[in-house]
Scaffold this motif. Structure first.
Motif, PDB file in Angstrom:
ATOM      1  N   PRO A  39      -3.790  -3.786  -2.374  1.00 18.69           N
ATOM      2  CA  PRO A  39      -3.951  -3.731  -0.918  1.00 18.69           C
ATOM      3  C   PRO A  39      -5.294  -4.304  -0.470  1.00 18.69           C
ATOM      4  CG  PRO A  39      -3.056  -1.658  -1.736  1.00 18.69           C
ATOM      5  CD  PRO A  39      -3.459  -2.467  -2.946  1.00 18.69           C
ATOM      6  N   VAL A  65       0.294   4.176 -11.998  1.00 23.58           N
ATOM      7  CA  VAL A  65      -0.948   4.110 -12.772  1.00 23.58           C
ATOM      8  C   VAL A  65      -1.725   2.857 -12.403  1.00 23.58           C
ATOM      9  CG1 VAL A  65      -1.925   3.932 -15.093  1.00 23.58           C
ATOM     10  CG2 VAL A  65       0.024   5.446 -14.668  1.00 23.58           C
ATOM     11  N   GLY A  66      -2.946   3.061 -11.941  1.00 21.24           N
ATOM     12  CA  GLY A  66      -3.779   1.946 -11.479  1.00 21.24           C
ATOM     13  C   GLY A  66      -4.632   1.354 -12.568  1.00 21.24           C
ATOM     14  N   ALA A 110       2.821   2.284  -2.605  1.00 19.84           N
ATOM     15  CA  ALA A 110       2.953   2.867  -3.946  1.00 19.84           C
ATOM     16  C   ALA A 110       2.061   4.098  -4.020  1.00 19.84           C
ATOM     17  CB  ALA A 110       2.536   1.847  -5.000  1.00 19.84           C
ATOM     18  N   THR A 165      -2.987   6.016   2.940  1.00 16.02           N
ATOM     19  CA  THR A 165      -3.505   5.967   1.573  1.00 16.02           C
ATOM     20  C   THR A 165      -3.417   4.574   0.954  1.00 16.02           C
ATOM     21  OG1 THR A 165      -1.371   6.715   0.765  1.00 16.02           O
ATOM     22  CG2 THR A 165      -3.038   8.411   1.133  1.00 16.02           C
ATOM     23  N   GLY A 166      -3.133   3.571   1.800  1.00 13.55           N
ATOM     24  CA  GLY A 166      -3.151   2.192   1.294  1.00 13.55           C
ATOM     25  C   GLY A 166      -4.526   1.770   0.799  1.00 13.55           C
ATOM     26  N   MET A 208      -1.050  14.354  -1.167  1.00 11.49           N
ATOM     27  CA  MET A 208      -1.760  15.339  -0.346  1.00 11.49           C
ATOM     28  C   MET A 208      -0.793  16.506  -0.170  1.00 11.49           C
ATOM     29  SD  MET A 208      -4.529  13.483   0.629  1.00 11.49           S
ATOM     30  CE  MET A 208      -4.914  11.739   0.459  1.00 11.49           C
ATOM     31  N   CYS A 214      -1.168  -3.690 -11.940  1.00 10.43           N
ATOM     32  CA  CYS A 214      -1.132  -2.241 -11.694  1.00 10.43           C
ATOM     33  C   CYS A 214      -1.104  -1.924 -10.205  1.00 10.43           C
ATOM     34  CB  CYS A 214      -2.299  -1.542 -12.377  1.00 10.43           C
ATOM     35  SG  CYS A 214      -3.834  -1.617 -11.448  1.00 10.43           S
ATOM     36  N   GLY A 224       0.798  -1.229   0.000  1.00  4.51           N
ATOM     37  CA  GLY A 224       0.000   0.000   0.000  1.00  4.51           C
ATOM     38  C   GLY A 224       0.824   1.268   0.000  1.00  4.51           C
ATOM     39  N   GLU A 244      -8.530   2.289 -11.007  1.00  3.53           N
ATOM     40  CA  GLU A 244      -8.214   3.648 -10.559  1.00  3.53           C
ATOM     41  C   GLU A 244      -8.795   4.659 -11.543  1.00  3.53           C
ATOM     42  OE1 GLU A 244      -4.318   6.533  -9.984  1.00  3.53           O
ATOM     43  OE2 GLU A 244      -4.554   5.300 -11.755  1.00  3.53           O
ATOM     44  N   PRO A 245      -9.759   5.462 -11.127  1.00  6.61           N
ATOM     45  CA  PRO A 245     -10.300   6.469 -12.042  1.00  6.61           C
ATOM     46  C   PRO A 245      -9.227   7.484 -12.464  1.00  6.61           C
ATOM     47  CG  PRO A 245     -11.728   6.203 -10.123  1.00  6.61           C
ATOM     48  CD  PRO A 245     -10.447   5.465  -9.837  1.00  6.61           C
ATOM     49  N   TYR A 277      -0.175   6.571  -5.927  1.00  8.26           N
ATOM     50  CA  TYR A 277      -1.030   6.886  -7.079  1.00  8.26           C
ATOM     51  C   TYR A 277      -1.417   8.353  -6.959  1.00  8.26           C
ATOM     52  CZ  TYR A 277      -1.134   1.845  -7.426  1.00  8.26           C
ATOM     53  OH  TYR A 277      -0.757   0.531  -7.537  1.00  8.26           O
ATOM     54  N   ARG A 326      -7.783   8.132   4.721  1.00  8.24           N
ATOM     55  CA  ARG A 326      -6.888   8.676   3.703  1.00  8.24           C
ATOM     56  C   ARG A 326      -6.526  10.132   3.991  1.00  8.24           C
ATOM     57  NH1 ARG A 326      -6.003   6.437  -1.184  1.00  8.24           N
ATOM     58  NH2 ARG A 326      -5.996   8.514  -2.093  1.00  8.24           N
ATOM     59  N   ILE A 328      -3.933  -1.743   5.519  1.00  8.92           N
ATOM     60  CA  ILE A 328      -2.798  -2.460   4.938  1.00  8.92           C
ATOM     61  C   ILE A 328      -1.467  -1.966   5.529  1.00  8.92           C
ATOM     62  CG2 ILE A 328      -2.644  -0.872   2.946  1.00  8.92           C
ATOM     63  CD1 ILE A 328      -2.018  -4.642   2.730  1.00  8.92           C
ATOM     64  N   ILE A 342      -3.528  -1.357  -8.042  1.00 10.44           N
ATOM     65  CA  ILE A 342      -4.534  -0.515  -7.388  1.00 10.44           C
ATOM     66  C   ILE A 342      -5.520  -1.363  -6.580  1.00 10.44           C
ATOM     67  CG2 ILE A 342      -6.238  -0.352  -9.272  1.00 10.44           C
ATOM     68  CD1 ILE A 342      -5.087   2.661  -7.254  1.00 10.44           C
ATOM     69  N   SER A 345      -4.092  10.027  -6.560  1.00 12.70           N
ATOM     70  CA  SER A 345      -4.994  10.490  -5.498  1.00 12.70           C
ATOM     71  C   SER A 345      -4.336  10.400  -4.124  1.00 12.70           C
ATOM     72  CB  SER A 345      -6.300   9.702  -5.522  1.00 12.70           C
ATOM     73  OG  SER A 345      -6.047   8.382  -5.129  1.00 12.70           O
ATOM     74  N   ASP A 346      -3.190   9.740  -4.042  1.00 11.31           N
ATOM     75  CA  ASP A 346      -2.499   9.626  -2.750  1.00 11.31           C
ATOM     76  C   ASP A 346      -1.636  10.850  -2.430  1.00 11.31           C
ATOM     77  OD1 ASP A 346      -3.636   7.124  -2.686  1.00 11.31           O
ATOM     78  OD2 ASP A 346      -1.833   6.110  -3.404  1.00 11.31           O
TER      79      ASP A 346
END
Ligand code: FES
Ligand code: FES
Lengths: 697, 157
Positions: B104, A213-214, A21, B34-35, A28, B99, A19, A166-167, A23, B28, B75, B101, A25-26
């Protein structure tokens, strides 16, 4: 040296599993603002007036009038606006972008903005085309005039949504006159070039960085450029970090999808063989052309797939309708055409009273044959061996015979197919001109500098492996950080199954260069640029010559059971054999195989998307069904070696191949199970019921 | 408004936030954990999965108020456990990560599944993972990873 195909742990597996990695949206950031799009509720309308309420402090609104330079998203056709200006042409078309310091205020503002429209009559049928293409091989007209029999059929395919988990999203920041966009993207330089065109700024004023990239599957090829242009305008003006992450419903409603298609095919038969095929493919491009012309090309080029047909007359149109624009999706036009040709050959075989398997097999291409565009299949083709292998694995011949009995409601279907590796035609040589660099530092570590994105397909692992193998370095001496346009040259987009073969090939050459010139403890950089092999000739206007430098090959067999009451389809097993030249990592290729065929098979029977008056009816993951672990059947996949002289260690394209043949294989299996001809996918229970009813009268 | 108190990753925490906030957002954005990912926001994909008192839940559907006095494990914390090590090794060995996503959430689902059934059949694995969507892998390599984790991790669950 160890065999390159031997699997190694994926270099990014630990961070993804644990968890950590990161992306998009992570991210902040301090003083981060949020952005949301105001969109058209109409399929076609004139914008009469825009009423913006008094904005709370920190809230800003941007639209077409704020675009510094060009109001279009830079891609092959420049008809796609960044913001609608006078008219809107599809439901969900962006009109304004609202930025606010928090999400609550953002939503309130978006809800309070009033856009007045004059609705116009939308067009949903395929009437006005934006692109037309055609090519011929041999003399189809003559073959038709001499035919013993002419067989005709029309095949239809529906939408398919990439449904990456992942959107789409970006975060933009501003520092010292530079706008930086970090995003979930496949093509950092597509985004950068679009920004340059829309912002009209200098090269060094924008920077694009790929976050983890998700999933992408083509969905993050061209669409992110649109989002990036909108966001960059706001970031440059406000000079603040702004985050724009789509929610699932927004993502599904407005991002590009696989083009629905209709393909009419006619075959001239003489002496039990197909002497000519006339094919016309129509794609629904949606409201703007975007990449549709290129998708159309790839569809048309796949017309005879893995068969040699001496005479062809092929044409296609991409039509503009008032629906969400369609675009890139793994396979890029090929899945539509391969569905059509595989079903057609199967149907012709049946119509002629021949065993469809024998009938198809006697048309199989051989090395040295001419391609659909009169290029040459130069490299060895191992399809005979591959088909024998796949049929043995699946016990195909026994099953196909057993399931012919009435009322067993079981079926087995097989497709065999090719996929052209890399860009179509002269794309690589004339448009992309891929460039890669390797930088060696003083500690003798080698940094891979390319714009290739790891979106799950394992590019980080395989490209590092290639370079490490050539240089005989331990893997941790070879470094590959996510692309950043300030750091890496333009090695082209991460699309078209080109990364391993083209970018990997260039990196292998660069590594050779570095090896010969190696100086311990000295920092320097080597560069390589793509050069088309001399024998490849392609004429874009007439569509004649070698459309691709190489082809990958595959065989898919799918077995199903269909419930006689509910017509629910249960996929029981999938068996596949692939020729991707040489696997750069066997386990990664197996992952590409499993994942691609899941999408391909689901395209054939499960995944349904439709629109009503331009409004998509499948809005979220509840409505749009993708396979779960229960839907997916166990698979058995085999990859055979057939090294390609110009690929690194013999590798060819692998990413799309496993998707393109899934639909016809499952459709043929369903066809056998229900005893009705299938010409349209997805073959859902509703569609099967219709077929059962229609033909029983 | 009453503060909400729960155990997050083995630590007692108290938060003064709207009780109807989604647990996913609290994790988050408030705790910067953010996991757990947002894939759909409607309970369909499992990317946001966390453990609530040892059982898998979709944190996008869970109002903060519901975790009052309970144990939430993400996670970030689970990845420090021995069971995680076994799952990680198996996922890498079988090629269950693309990928990443969904990963986790998938790991949380595997933990929850093995917790209930340390030796699941193939069918039980498929059912156990069916709340977690993965668009990349086609699931088979993940199913194999669960089998491997179950056998390598004997006695851990
Ligand atoms: S984000 Fe919670 S289930 Fe998809
Ligand atoms: S690895 Fe990409 S969604 Fe599962």
């Amino acid at each position: 040296m160890k065999n390159i195909s031997d699997s190694i742990p994926k270099v990014d597996a630990h961070e993804k599993l644990s968890g950590s990695a990161k992306y998009v949206s992570d991210y902040m950031l301090e003083d981060m603002h949020y952005a949301k799009t105001v969109r058209s509720p109409h399929a076609k309308a004139k914008i009469k007036a825009i009423h913006i309420p008094t904005l709370k402090p920190g809230v800003h609104v941007f639209g077409a009038k704020d675009i510094p330079a060009k109001n279009h998203v830079n891609m092959i056709f420049d008809d796609w606006p960044v913001f609608a200006e006078e008219t809107v042409n599809h439901v969900g078309e962006p009109v304004l972008l609202v930025v606010a310091p928090d999400r609550k205020l953002l939503k309130e503002t978006v809800d309070a903005i009033q856009v007045e429209y004059d609705p116009l009559t939308p067009e949903f049928s395929l009437k006005a085309f934006a692109v037309h293409k055609a090519f011929k091989k041999g003399d189809a007209e003559k073959a038709f005039s001499e035919a013993d029999e002419i067989i005709e059929e029309t095949y239809e395919t529906g939408y398919q949504e990439q449904a990456y988990i992942e959107p789409q999203g970006f975060i933009g920041t501003y520092e010292d006159g530079k706008t930086t966009l970090i995003g979930s993207i496949q093509c950092p330089y597509y985004v950068k070039n679009a920004l340059l065109v829309t912002l009209g700024c200098a090269e060094n004023e924008v920077q694009v960085i790929q976050a983890e990239v998700g999933g992408a599957f083509g969905g993050k090829e061209e669409f992110p450029s649109l989002m990036a242009c909108q966001l960059a305008i706001a970031v440059r003006t406000l000079k603040k970090p702004i985050k724009m992450i789509y929610e699932r419903e927004e993502d599904m409603a407005v991002t590009t999808k696989r083009h629905p298609s209709k393909t009419r095919m006619r075959a001239a038969i003489k002496d039990g063989r197909v002497q000519a095929i006339e094919a016309h493919v129509s794609l629904d491009a949606g409201a703007y052309t975007g990449l549709s012309g290129v998708v159309l090309s790839r569809a048309m080029l796949a017309v005879s797939s893995a068969y040699t047909i001496p005479n062809l007359d092929v044409s296609g149109h991409a039509y503009i309708t008032n629906t969400v624009p369609n675009g890139a999706f793994r396979g890029f036009g090929a899945p539509q055409m391969i569905f059509a040709i595989e079903m057609f050959m199967h149907h012709i075989g049946k119509a002629l009273g021949d065993d469809p398997y024998h009938f198809r097999r006697k048309h199989l291409v051989k090395q040295g044959d001419l391609t659909a565009t009169a290029g040459i299949y130069r490299d060895p083709i191992l399809m005979d061996k591959m088909i024998d292998k796949a049929t043995a694995m699946a016990d195909y011949h026994k099953k196909v015979h057993a399931y012919n009995a009435p009322d067993v409601y079981r079926g087995i279907g097989m497709s065999w197919f090719l996929h052209g590796c890399g860009f179509t035609g002269s794309g690589e040589a004339e448009h992309i001109k891929s460039k890669v660099r390797l930088r060696k530092d003083e500690a003798n570590r080698v940094h891979i500098l390319v714009a290739a994105v790891d979106m799950g397909q394992g590019a980080k692992t395989t490209l590092r492996k290639v370079v490490a193998h050539v240089l005989k370095l331990p893997l941790d001496q070879v470094i590959f950080d996510n692309p950043d346009t300030d750091r890496v040259p333009d090695s082209g987009p991460t699309v078209a199954s080109r990364t391993a073969m083209i970018v990997g090939g260039l990196l292998a050459r660069a590594a050779e260069k570095l090896k010969t010139s190696w100086e311990d403890g000295v920092a320097y950089t080597v560069e390589e640029q793509y050069k088309q092999p001399d024998y490849i000739k392609w004429d874009e206007d007439t569509m004649q010559g070698d459309a691709y430098p190489a082809y990958s090959w595959g065989v898919n067999i799918v077995e199903v059971a269909v419930d006689p009451v509910t017509y629910q389809v249960d996929v029981i097993g999938i068996w596949s054999v692939y020729d991707v030249g040489k696997a750069l990592d066997e386990r990664i290729i197996m992952g590409q195989a499993d994942g691609g065929q899941a999408q391909g098979v689901a395209y054939g029977y499960l995944e349904v998307m439709a629109h009503k008056q331009g409004v998509l009816q499948h809005k979220n993951m509840t409505d749009y069904i993708i396979p779960t672990s229960v839907d997916m059947a166990p698979t058995e996949n085999v990859v055979i070696d057939n090294p390609y002289a110009f690929g690194p260690y013999g590798a060819k394209g692998a990413g799309e191949l496993s998707l393109v043949g899934g639909a016809p294989a499952v459709a043929q299996a369903i066809e056998q199970a229900i005893g009705k001809k299938i010409c349209k996918i997805p073959a859902t229970p509703e569609h099967i019921e219709e077929l059962m009813r229609r033909e029983s009268h | 408004m009453k503060a909400i108190e729960f155990t997050l990753n083995d630590e007692l925490v108290t938060v003064d936030l709207q009780p109807h906030m989604r647990l996913l957002d609290v994790l988050r954005e408030h705790f910067l954990l953010t996991g757990p990912k947002e894939g759909c926001g409607e309970g369909e994909c499992g990317a946001c999965a966390v453990l609530l008192d040892g059982h898998i839940v979709n944190s996008c559907l869970l109002p903060l108020a519901n975790v009052h006095k309970r144990h939430v494990t993400t996670i970030e914390h689970f990845s420090r456990s021995k069971r995680y090590q076994v799952i990680e090794e198996a996922m890498i060995y079988e090629g269950g990560v693309q990928c990443g996503i969904c990963t986790p959430g998938m790991v949380i689902a595997i933990e929850s599944l093995l917790n209930k059934d340390p030796n699941p059949s193939d069918a039980a694995i498929r059912i156990g993972l069916s709340g977690n969507l993965c668009r990349c892998t086609g699931y088979n390599m993940i199913v194999k990873a669960v089998k491997r984790a179950a056998s390598k991790g004997e006695g851990l669950w």
